[in-house]
Design a protein around this motif. Structure first.
Motif, PDB file in Angstrom:
ATOM      1  N   ALA A  45      27.005  -8.012  -0.033  1.00 17.33           N
ATOM      2  CA  ALA A  45      25.569  -7.714  -0.041  1.00 17.33           C
ATOM      3  C   ALA A  45      25.309  -6.321  -0.607  1.00 17.33           C
ATOM      4  O   ALA A  45      24.405  -6.125  -1.427  1.00 17.33           O
ATOM      5  N   ARG A  46      26.119  -5.338  -0.204  1.00 23.20           N
ATOM      6  CA  ARG A  46      25.953  -3.976  -0.711  1.00 23.20           C
ATOM      7  C   ARG A  46      26.278  -3.893  -2.199  1.00 23.20           C
ATOM      8  O   ARG A  46      25.571  -3.231  -2.963  1.00 23.20           O
ATOM      9  N   LEU A  47      27.350  -4.560  -2.620  1.00 25.66           N
ATOM     10  CA  LEU A  47      27.717  -4.522  -4.027  1.00 25.66           C
ATOM     11  C   LEU A  47      26.664  -5.201  -4.899  1.00 25.66           C
ATOM     12  O   LEU A  47      26.349  -4.719  -5.994  1.00 25.66           O
ATOM     13  N   ALA A  60      23.925   4.216  -8.218  1.00 23.23           N
ATOM     14  CA  ALA A  60      25.140   4.148  -7.402  1.00 23.23           C
ATOM     15  C   ALA A  60      26.176   5.155  -7.890  1.00 23.23           C
ATOM     16  O   ALA A  60      26.837   5.813  -7.079  1.00 23.23           O
ATOM     17  N   ARG A  61      26.300   5.295  -9.201  1.00 23.97           N
ATOM     18  CA  ARG A  61      27.240   6.294  -9.737  1.00 23.97           C
ATOM     19  C   ARG A  61      26.785   7.701  -9.369  1.00 23.97           C
ATOM     20  O   ARG A  61      27.601   8.544  -9.013  1.00 23.97           O
ATOM     21  N   ALA A  62      25.493   7.950  -9.477  1.00 22.33           N
ATOM     22  CA  ALA A  62      24.961   9.268  -9.122  1.00 22.33           C
ATOM     23  C   ALA A  62      25.145   9.558  -7.636  1.00 22.33           C
ATOM     24  O   ALA A  62      25.287  10.706  -7.233  1.00 22.33           O
ATOM     25  N   ALA A  63      25.159   8.499  -6.826  1.00 27.07           N
ATOM     26  CA  ALA A  63      25.323   8.655  -5.377  1.00 27.07           C
ATOM     27  C   ALA A  63      26.775   8.772  -4.958  1.00 27.07           C
ATOM     28  O   ALA A  63      27.069   8.942  -3.781  1.00 27.07           O
ATOM     29  N   GLY A  64      27.709   8.660  -5.897  1.00 25.12           N
ATOM     30  CA  GLY A  64      29.107   8.893  -5.560  1.00 25.12           C
ATOM     31  C   GLY A  64      30.035   7.698  -5.662  1.00 25.12           C
ATOM     32  O   GLY A  64      31.208   7.813  -5.336  1.00 25.12           O
ATOM     33  N   LEU A  65      29.570   6.551  -6.104  1.00 24.72           N
ATOM     34  CA  LEU A  65      30.432   5.389  -6.283  1.00 24.72           C
ATOM     35  C   LEU A  65      31.047   5.474  -7.679  1.00 24.72           C
ATOM     36  O   LEU A  65      30.418   5.109  -8.672  1.00 24.72           O
ATOM     37  N   THR A  66      32.268   5.979  -7.760  1.00 22.28           N
ATOM     38  CA  THR A  66      32.870   6.313  -9.057  1.00 22.28           C
ATOM     39  C   THR A  66      33.889   5.298  -9.554  1.00 22.28           C
ATOM     40  O   THR A  66      34.600   5.573 -10.503  1.00 22.28           O
ATOM     41  N   ALA A  89      32.707   4.988   0.462  1.00 20.82           N
ATOM     42  CA  ALA A  89      31.929   5.361  -0.724  1.00 20.82           C
ATOM     43  C   ALA A  89      30.859   4.319  -1.032  1.00 20.82           C
ATOM     44  O   ALA A  89      29.723   4.671  -1.388  1.00 20.82           O
ATOM     45  N   VAL A  90      31.190   3.045  -0.870  1.00 15.40           N
ATOM     46  CA  VAL A  90      30.205   1.975  -1.084  1.00 15.40           C
ATOM     47  C   VAL A  90      29.070   2.107  -0.068  1.00 15.40           C
ATOM     48  O   VAL A  90      27.893   2.029  -0.424  1.00 15.40           O
ATOM     49  N   GLN A  92      28.104   4.800   1.631  1.00 15.83           N
ATOM     50  CA  GLN A  92      27.316   6.008   1.361  1.00 15.83           C
ATOM     51  C   GLN A  92      26.418   5.817   0.148  1.00 15.83           C
ATOM     52  O   GLN A  92      25.245   6.194   0.173  1.00 15.83           O
ATOM     53  N   ALA A  93      26.940   5.240  -0.914  1.00 17.01           N
ATOM     54  CA  ALA A  93      26.129   4.997  -2.105  1.00 17.01           C
ATOM     55  C   ALA A  93      24.993   4.022  -1.796  1.00 17.01           C
ATOM     56  O   ALA A  93      23.857   4.233  -2.242  1.00 17.01           O
ATOM     57  N   TYR A  94      25.293   2.983  -1.030  1.00 17.30           N
ATOM     58  CA  TYR A  94      24.257   2.015  -0.672  1.00 17.30           C
ATOM     59  C   TYR A  94      23.121   2.686   0.107  1.00 17.30           C
ATOM     60  O   TYR A  94      21.945   2.497  -0.204  1.00 17.30           O
ATOM     61  N   ARG A  95      23.476   3.473   1.119  1.00 17.58           N
ATOM     62  CA  ARG A  95      22.447   4.135   1.927  1.00 17.58           C
ATOM     63  C   ARG A  95      21.628   5.119   1.091  1.00 17.58           C
ATOM     64  O   ARG A  95      20.414   5.204   1.250  1.00 17.58           O
ATOM     65  N   THR A  96      22.285   5.843   0.210  1.00 15.57           N
ATOM     66  CA  THR A  96      21.574   6.804  -0.636  1.00 15.57           C
ATOM     67  C   THR A  96      20.606   6.097  -1.583  1.00 15.57           C
ATOM     68  O   THR A  96      19.438   6.483  -1.696  1.00 15.57           O
ATOM     69  N   VAL A  97      21.069   5.053  -2.227  1.00 11.11           N
ATOM     70  CA  VAL A  97      20.222   4.310  -3.165  1.00 11.11           C
ATOM     71  C   VAL A  97      19.084   3.619  -2.420  1.00 11.11           C
ATOM     72  O   VAL A  97      17.936   3.610  -2.877  1.00 11.11           O
ATOM     73  N   ARG A  98      19.380   3.054  -1.256  1.00 12.50           N
ATOM     74  CA  ARG A  98      18.341   2.383  -0.465  1.00 12.50           C
ATOM     75  C   ARG A  98      17.259   3.374  -0.051  1.00 12.50           C
ATOM     76  O   ARG A  98      16.070   3.075  -0.119  1.00 12.50           O
ATOM     77  N   ARG A  99      17.671   4.570   0.390  1.00  7.91           N
ATOM     78  CA  ARG A  99      16.689   5.595   0.773  1.00  7.91           C
ATOM     79  C   ARG A  99      15.792   5.953  -0.408  1.00  7.91           C
ATOM     80  O   ARG A  99      14.578   6.061  -0.255  1.00  7.91           O
TER      81      ARG A  99
END
Length: 190
Positions: A45-47, A60-66, A89-90, A92-99
């Motif tokens: 779901a997150r991916l 997602a890349r900007a949020a740290g998913l490299t 990392a997934v 954290q990136a998901y939460r950042t993008v969702r916010r």
């Protein structure tokens, strides 16, 4: 700033910073995926959320998913499983993008065209404080009309700016606003 607590909890009071309680409530309103990232369903779901468009992948890349696109495709296909570090990392990136995605919606929803949202502030827990040292702190309600700065700081993950934005609103409680720097809960719904 006056009224700031320097030695909170010295005599046994328990609570959290008001801005942390606000961040928890905003997280609840953001509507994150309930299934944990460690479960296959939660990971998928997150991916899917992070890869559904070019904009989402860039965020997602900007949020740290490299990780590479090839690795993400392998995770989606189930041929490889991510490490604990990559799972974190997934998440954290998901939460950042969702916010970032829900910030504009939440701001409009909480501002309600200038009418604002009623906020309930539950005072600190003083049950472990000796009777002579307890303060008379009571349950308070207030109407917050300007959520822009609070939601922007929450979306950016900037705790210091969120604290300043929350204190700016709590000052409206009057001369004893410092008693609500630490709370047990801050509740609001929109």
């Amino acid at each position: 700033m006056p009224e700031r607590n320097i030695e909170f909890g010295k005599y046994g009071a328990r609570g959290i910073k008001g801005y942390e309680a606000v961040a928890r409530q905003l997280d609840a309103l953001a509507g994150y995926i309930a299934t944990p990232v460690t479960a296959r369903r939660g990971l998928l779901a997150r991916l899917h959320y992070l890869t559904r468009s070019t904009h989402a992948r860039d965020a997602a890349r900007a949020a740290g998913l490299t990780v590479t696109d090839r690795t993400v495709r392998a995770w989606l296909a189930g041929t490889r499983t991510p490490s604990r570090r990559n799972l974190a990392a997934v998440e954290q990136a998901y939460r950042t993008v969702r916010r970032e995605n829900v910030a504009r919606y939440l701001t409009a929803r909480l501002n309600r065209e200038g009418r604002g949202t009623r906020v309930e502030i539950h005072p600190i827990n003083q049950s472990a404080v000796d009777r002579p040292r307890q303060r008379a702190v009571e349950f308070r309600t207030m109407n917050v009309r300007r959520w822009d700065r609070i939601v922007a700081a929450w979306a950016a993950g900037d705790a210091r700016d969120l604290d300043d934005a929350w204190v700016e609103q709590v000052v409206d409680l009057g001369s004893q606003w410092g008693q609500y720097e630490y709370v047990t809960n801050v509740g609001f719904a929109a």
